[in-house]
Design a protein around this motif. Sequence first.
Motif, PDB file in Angstrom:
ATOM      1  N   TRP A 157      10.031  18.316  -8.583  1.00 54.13           N
ATOM      2  CA  TRP A 157      10.411  17.155  -7.779  1.00 54.13           C
ATOM      3  C   TRP A 157      10.827  17.599  -6.392  1.00 54.13           C
ATOM      4  O   TRP A 157      11.675  18.473  -6.248  1.00 54.13           O
ATOM      5  N   CYS A 158      10.227  17.002  -5.395  1.00 57.66           N
ATOM      6  CA  CYS A 158      10.652  17.191  -4.011  1.00 57.66           C
ATOM      7  C   CYS A 158      11.656  16.083  -3.712  1.00 57.66           C
ATOM      8  O   CYS A 158      11.308  14.902  -3.754  1.00 57.66           O
TER       9      CYS A 158
ATOM     10  N   GLY B 207       0.817  -1.214   0.000  1.00 55.48           N
ATOM     11  CA  GLY B 207       0.000   0.000   0.000  1.00 55.48           C
ATOM     12  C   GLY B 207       0.849   1.261   0.000  1.00 55.48           C
ATOM     13  O   GLY B 207       0.573   2.208  -0.748  1.00 55.48           O
ATOM     14  N   ALA B 208       1.889   1.286   0.823  1.00 54.47           N
ATOM     15  CA  ALA B 208       2.774   2.454   0.873  1.00 54.47           C
ATOM     16  C   ALA B 208       3.498   2.650  -0.448  1.00 54.47           C
ATOM     17  O   ALA B 208       3.656   3.783  -0.926  1.00 54.47           O
ATOM     18  N   PHE B 209       3.916   1.558  -1.063  1.00 54.91           N
ATOM     19  CA  PHE B 209       4.600   1.656  -2.353  1.00 54.91           C
ATOM     20  C   PHE B 209       3.656   2.200  -3.427  1.00 54.91           C
ATOM     21  O   PHE B 209       4.025   3.099  -4.197  1.00 54.91           O
ATOM     22  N   LEU B 210       2.436   1.696  -3.471  1.00 53.70           N
ATOM     23  CA  LEU B 210       1.462   2.192  -4.457  1.00 53.70           C
ATOM     24  C   LEU B 210       1.125   3.661  -4.212  1.00 53.70           C
ATOM     25  O   LEU B 210       0.983   4.450  -5.150  1.00 53.70           O
TER      26      LEU B 210
ATOM     27  N   LEU C 150       1.883   9.539  -5.496  1.00 53.47           N
ATOM     28  CA  LEU C 150       2.436  10.848  -5.160  1.00 53.47           C
ATOM     29  C   LEU C 150       3.563  11.255  -6.102  1.00 53.47           C
ATOM     30  O   LEU C 150       3.696  12.432  -6.458  1.00 53.47           O
ATOM     31  N   THR C 151       4.361  10.295  -6.545  1.00 58.29           N
ATOM     32  CA  THR C 151       5.410  10.578  -7.510  1.00 58.29           C
ATOM     33  C   THR C 151       4.802  10.996  -8.848  1.00 58.29           C
ATOM     34  O   THR C 151       5.302  11.909  -9.518  1.00 58.29           O
TER      35      THR C 151
ATOM     36  N   ALA D 173       5.366  14.410 -10.987  1.00 60.31           N
ATOM     37  CA  ALA D 173       5.835  14.376 -12.376  1.00 60.31           C
ATOM     38  C   ALA D 173       4.852  15.018 -13.345  1.00 60.31           C
ATOM     39  O   ALA D 173       5.255  15.791 -14.214  1.00 60.31           O
ATOM     40  N   PHE D 174       3.563  14.699 -13.208  1.00 69.21           N
ATOM     41  CA  PHE D 174       2.607  15.087 -14.234  1.00 69.21           C
ATOM     42  C   PHE D 174       1.772  16.324 -13.901  1.00 69.21           C
ATOM     43  O   PHE D 174       1.309  17.013 -14.805  1.00 69.21           O
TER      44      PHE D 174
END
Length: 162
Positions: free
Chosen positions: A106-107, A87-90, A95-96, A100-101
């Motif tokens: 980029w933070c 879940g954290a990875f998804l 958030l990434t 990006a979009f």
Amino acid sequence: MFLGIIGFNISYYIHKKKYSNETLVCPMGTSCNKVVYSGYSKFFGISVENFGMIYYALIVFIYTALLFVPGIQAIFLIFTMAGFTIGAFLFSIYLTGIQAFIFKEWCTWCSFSAFISFLILLITMIASDFEFILLLQKFTGILTSVFALGMVIGMGTAIAAD
């Protein structure tokens, strides 16, 4: 555990800077403030960095318990942590994608946290010898309930929004 401590510190750093209204200094020279202070920095009214601190604290706590408490129900804890980690990875991918979009900014700290989340997922998979299928079979009832709850919430939200 080490990655959990690093991730917690990154989330805490963002939290501390955000709530003291200080400028976030990004090591790679990008604009962290645009990302961290945006409307996307909250999820269900809770700051994303608070979710990060809770997640990373759970990682440290549970993996410490697995190491030092004999007789603990390891299979359930591993399944739980695999679920949290996936879940954290998804969520990190989501958030990434926003960075990006939507922002096209980029933070650095957020990117570090996403990378740590990926590493924790990879280590969790390796540590469990990629036996997620066995875990999924063992906890089919729980997964079905969570899926049904997600469907109800998703449909309810869609209907309410419509």
